[in-house]
Design an enzyme around this catalytic site. Structure first.
Site, short mmCIF file in Angstrom:
data_model
loop_
_atom_site.label_atom_id
_atom_site.label_comp_id
_atom_site.label_asym_id
_atom_site.label_seq_id
_atom_site.Cartn_x
_atom_site.Cartn_y
_atom_site.Cartn_z
N LYS A 4 65.21 51.65 34.68
CA LYS A 4 64.39 52.20 35.48
C LYS A 4 64.51 51.50 37.22
CE LYS A 4 61.18 48.32 35.66
NZ LYS A 4 61.11 48.02 36.60
N ASP A 24 55.69 47.83 30.57
CA ASP A 24 56.55 49.06 30.97
C ASP A 24 57.12 49.92 29.96
OD1 ASP A 24 56.77 48.20 34.12
OD2 ASP A 24 58.61 46.95 33.76
N ALA A 70 67.08 40.09 32.24
CA ALA A 70 66.09 39.88 33.35
C ALA A 70 66.04 40.07 34.96
CB ALA A 70 66.07 37.96 32.78
N GLY A 84 64.77 45.10 28.52
CA GLY A 84 64.43 44.91 27.49
C GLY A 84 62.91 45.07 26.60
N GLY A 113 64.97 43.18 36.77
CA GLY A 113 63.49 44.35 37.23
C GLY A 113 64.04 45.53 36.71
#
Ligand code: C5P
Length: 313
Positions: free
Chosen positions: A11, A141, A101, A107, A103
């Site tokens: 995203k 998220d 990592a 994950g 943004g």
């Protein structure tokens, strides 16, 4: 043994606004999220033992319970002990294409895929809303990653209101492979610098979070106006990440030097993206940035907006 393969897309944030702090010390957010077609592949297989086994070829991805995908399987095991006893453990293989990592919720997307996949493996028939409630226990998220598309996310980021699809818009993403930004660091630093500006009254917090529904970016999304959307991109976390990471700031400036619809950092960074109205404009931008920054550590991706999150293939 039954198995499923799932696609877990990345995203980007078209809007990320921090409006206050919550009693649980998380931030109260107003975000507009967008799924893009850069995606990881997640394979799930039932085991005839009660183990959770995680494989991943990426050297920086942990294979124990510090990985959110592992914790997603553990959560399903705790929530549905009868199904776990009946169907056994699960073997998860992550094929990473989304930078970590970054943004981009890589994950969180992997964890979302594990929830959706175990629901299928164990024939639980859980509704999407209930899967999203489970997802919220893992990370802010995860609920968005389950449904995906274009959506407003409020609360911690876990309360999702879908918006009309924006298929046909492109985003070029740029990230230095070896550069990572810690999300807790970004939020903590933001709090240190800007807490005095946070809304305090519950009524003000509520109004600010509801205001986005009638705001200009949502109007532009409803109209499908890519030019207006590009001009309205916003991310509060740029205020702390750009000064601390000059490479990210320089990359953002480089993107802005070339024709595109708008440039912003995604989430807590360090990924920077620019919107484009066609594949040819996106590819041109890709080549322009690639020619200007010859550092082989810079990864660039041409992606397209898409209208769903985790899906089974
Ligand atoms: O929810 P998640 O575990 O993905 O969040 C990672 C970190 O980001 C949190 O530990 C917190 O530091 C920060 N965060 C926040 N407020 C949010 C979401 C995340 O402060 N709404």
């Amino acid at each position: 043994m039954k198995s499923y393969t799932l696609i877990a897309p990345a995203k980007i944030n078209l809007h990320l606004e921090i409006i206050g702090i919550r009693p649980d010390n998380y931030h109260q957010l107003v975000m507009i999220m967008q799924t893009v077609d850069l995606a990881d592949r997640v394979e799930l297989k039932s085991l005839n033992t009660d183990d959770i086994i995680l494989h991943c070829g990426h050297p920086d991805v942990p294979l124990d319970r510090t990985n959110l995908a592992y914790r997603a399987a553990e959560l399903m095991q705790q929530e549905f002990p009868d199904a776990f006893a009946k169907y056994g453990g699960v073997e998860i293989t992550l094929h990473k294409h989304i930078p970590i990592a970054a943004g981009l919720a890589g994950g969180s997307g992997n964890a979302a895929a594990v929830l959706v996949g175990i629901d299928l493996l164990w024939e639980l028939g859980i509704t999407q809303a209930s899967l999203q409630e489970l997802g919220a226990k893992l990370g802010s998220d995860v609920p968005f990653c389950i449904s995906g598309g274009t959506a407003i996310a409020t609360g911690r980021g876990e309360l999702i209101s879908p918006l009309p699809s924006l298929e046909g818009i492109y985003a070029v993403l740029g990230k230095y492979h070896s550069l990572e930004v810690s999300t807790p660091w970004a939020y903590t630093t933001y709090r240190h610098e800007f807490e005095h500006e946070y809304a305090q009254e519950p009524a003000t917090l509520f109004d600010r979070s509801q205001g986005v529904h009638s705001g200009n970016l949502v109007k532009a999304i409803v109209e499908g106006d890519a030019v207006k959307i590009g001009g309205l991109l916003y991310n509060d976390l740029e205020k702390v990440v750009l000064p601390a990471y000059p490479l990210v700031s320089q990359l953002r400036t480089e993107f802005q030097r070339h024709p595109n619809l708008g440039t912003m950092m995604s989430g807590s960074g360090p990924t920077v993206f620019s919107l484009a109205s066609s594949r040819s404009q996106a590819e041109q931008l890709y080549h322009q940035v690639r020619a200007a920054i010859t550092d082989p550590d810079l990864e660039l991706f041409v992606t397209q907006f898409c209208d769903q999150g985790v899906r089974v293939v």
